[in-house]
Scaffold this active site. Structure first.
Site, short mmCIF file in Angstrom:
data_model
loop_
_atom_site.label_atom_id
_atom_site.label_comp_id
_atom_site.label_asym_id
_atom_site.label_seq_id
_atom_site.Cartn_x
_atom_site.Cartn_y
_atom_site.Cartn_z
N LEU A 51 0.84 -1.19 0.00
CA LEU A 51 0.00 0.00 0.00
C LEU A 51 0.88 1.24 0.00
CD1 LEU A 51 -2.63 -1.12 2.68
CD2 LEU A 51 -2.61 -1.56 0.22
N ARG A 56 1.58 14.65 7.11
CA ARG A 56 2.38 15.03 8.28
C ARG A 56 3.87 15.13 7.98
NH1 ARG A 56 0.23 11.04 12.86
NH2 ARG A 56 -0.58 9.88 11.07
N GLY A 109 -5.49 -0.33 17.70
CA GLY A 109 -6.55 -1.30 17.82
C GLY A 109 -6.04 -2.54 18.57
N ARG A 112 36.52 11.78 -6.98
CA ARG A 112 35.14 11.71 -7.48
C ARG A 112 35.14 11.34 -8.95
NH1 ARG A 112 33.70 16.57 -10.25
NH2 ARG A 112 35.34 18.14 -10.14
#
Length: 449
Positions: A7, A14, A139, A328
């Protein structure tokens, strides 16, 4: 046979961000990528990501031929999200594992235990639960002595006695799809949020069993930046414990961060304030830090990197880096080299036993073995439009403040006089001087009067 549904449709308001919550980074990978990685060892027959908010951005970020995407155009709850699978799983007779895209710390072993229990007992559904010291807001799951679920009651609906039950629903489910598919069309949105909850389906599909997660930290969901930081702390604690138990020394672990994509061999020493990122591999005997950042790089045995940044580069055995060096752009450094203070390498290859001790820039260069790069040597590799290469042969030395204007090639055994600006190729075994002859004019002050 198992299909996994993740999901990932919500925005995550938030988080205070335009970026979908599941795409926020956690230790070098996005939150949802961590969820996806946790199910890979299960070898599911299909992996389906349910997307909604900025669906195209999520799809782009998760580009993979093995992932399927199902869109939930309006987010009306977890039950509604799983309803979107009905046309995609028509005729499917196996199990469905449902995961949340914002719960990234679940271990594969926990999911394996959930699946094994589900299949061994041939349950209609098996849910992941946990005993929390403070279950407020969660819950509650009520089971009999055989862990068969009797009731799931939301926190606000629990009586004082029921609130003494600390077993909570973690929101991770395994369903027998045929049972769930019969229930999904009949879910009701009889709640203040007017949403369809998957928990309502749990009690309607048949026999349901609970499996307790051993480590409650695994089920931490991420809804805001504070929880994201907490998850990172948990992830770091796991990673550091793993490597210390495997023979890696971490000096001051609290100041060190290590992505879980990093690989370390025994007897590596990581000094304080050092950060290891991405696909980095460090061999035995290397000492990294203090104060270094190593990212997407391969370091051989007995390498040291002091107060330096190394990214997308390869360093061979016995080479010393730093202090204050920067490598780099796919730099490749041979064995037993020295890259000293304030030296930068970009897209440059150095042969074995080559030294660039200080204050130099080598860009787009190929440098041979046993070369000495004098202080202040610079490859002028950019003409304002294109980058150009520099080639330096074996055993060549450049004097201080040398400028090599690319494209240019120096042969083997070349000596470049200090202060030279080299614009033309130099053959083997030569001394090259490219500077104005010094002129001294006596009595200069008097002649100006």
């Amino acid at each position: 046979m198992v299909v996994v549904a993740i999901l990932a449709a919500g925005r995550g308001t938030r988080m205070k961000s335009d970026l979908p919550k599941v795409l926020h980074s956690l230790g070098g990978r996005s939150i949802v990528e961590r969820v996806i990685a946790s199910v890979e060892p299960l070898s599911p027959s299909r992996r389906i990501v349910i997307v909604g908010y900025q669906a195209e951005e999520v799809k782009t970020a998760l580009q993979s031929s093995s992932l399927e995407f199902v869109e939930q155009t309006v987010q009306l709850g977890t039950g509604h999200a799983i309803q979107q699978l009905l046309p995609h799983l028509e005729g499917y007779g196996g199990d469905l594992l449902v995961l949340n895209g914002d719960v990234p710390l679940l271990r594969t072993q926990t999911l394996e235990k959930l699946l094994q229990t589900h299949q061994t007992y041939q349950n209609a559904a098996t849910i992941l639960t946990s005993h929390l010291p403070n279950p407020k807001g969660y819950g509650r799951v009520f089971c009999n002595g055989d862990n068969i679920v009797q009731q799931i009651i939301e926190d606000k609906d629990c009586s004082p006695a029921q609130k003494q039950n600390h077993r909570i629903n973690a929101g991770i489910y395994c369903f027998r799809w045929e049972n769930l598919a019969q229930v999904l069309p009949h879910l009701q949105a009889n709640n203040a949020q007017k949403e369809y909850y998957l928990t309502d389906a749990v009690t309607q599909v048949g026999r349901v069993m609970a499996v307790d997660v051993e480590d409650e930290q695994e089920i931490l969901g991420i809804n805001d930046r504070l929880q994201l930081a907490t998850a990172y702390e948990i992830l770091q604690a796991r990673v550091k414990e793993k490597w210390m138990m495997a023979g890696v020394t971490l000096i001051d672990p609290q100041s060190i961060t290590i992505d879980d994509t990093v690989e370390l061999q025994p007897d590596v020493i990581i000094e304080p304030q050092t950060h290891l990122r991405g696909n980095t591999f460090i061999h035995s005997g290397s000492r990294i830090g203090p104060g270094s950042l190593i990212e997407n790089s391969h370091l051989g045995a007995n390498v040291t990197a002091l107060y330096s940044v190394v990214s997308d580069s390869t360093i061979q055995t016995g080479t010393r880096i730093g202090p204050y060096a920067h490598l780099r752009g796919h730099a490749q450094v041979g064995a037993n080299c020295r890259i000293g203070n304030f030296v930068e390498l970009k897209n440059t290859q150095l042969g074995d036993r080559t030294n660039a001790a200080h204050l130099s820039y080598l860009g787009d260069a190929t440098v041979g073995t046993q070369v000495n790069i004098g202080a202040g040597t610079i490859t002028a590799n950019y003409d304002g439009v294109k980058k150009h290469p520099t080639k330096i042969g074996d055993r060549t030395s450049t004097g201080a403040n040398t400028v090599l204007v690319a494209p240019v090639t120096l042969g083997d055994d070349v000596y470049v006089a200090a202060g030279s600006t080299i614009t033309d190729d130099v053959p083997n075994d030569c001394l090259v001087i490219a500077r104005e002859r010094q002129v001294i004019k006596s009595g200069w002050r008097k002649n100006r009067e």
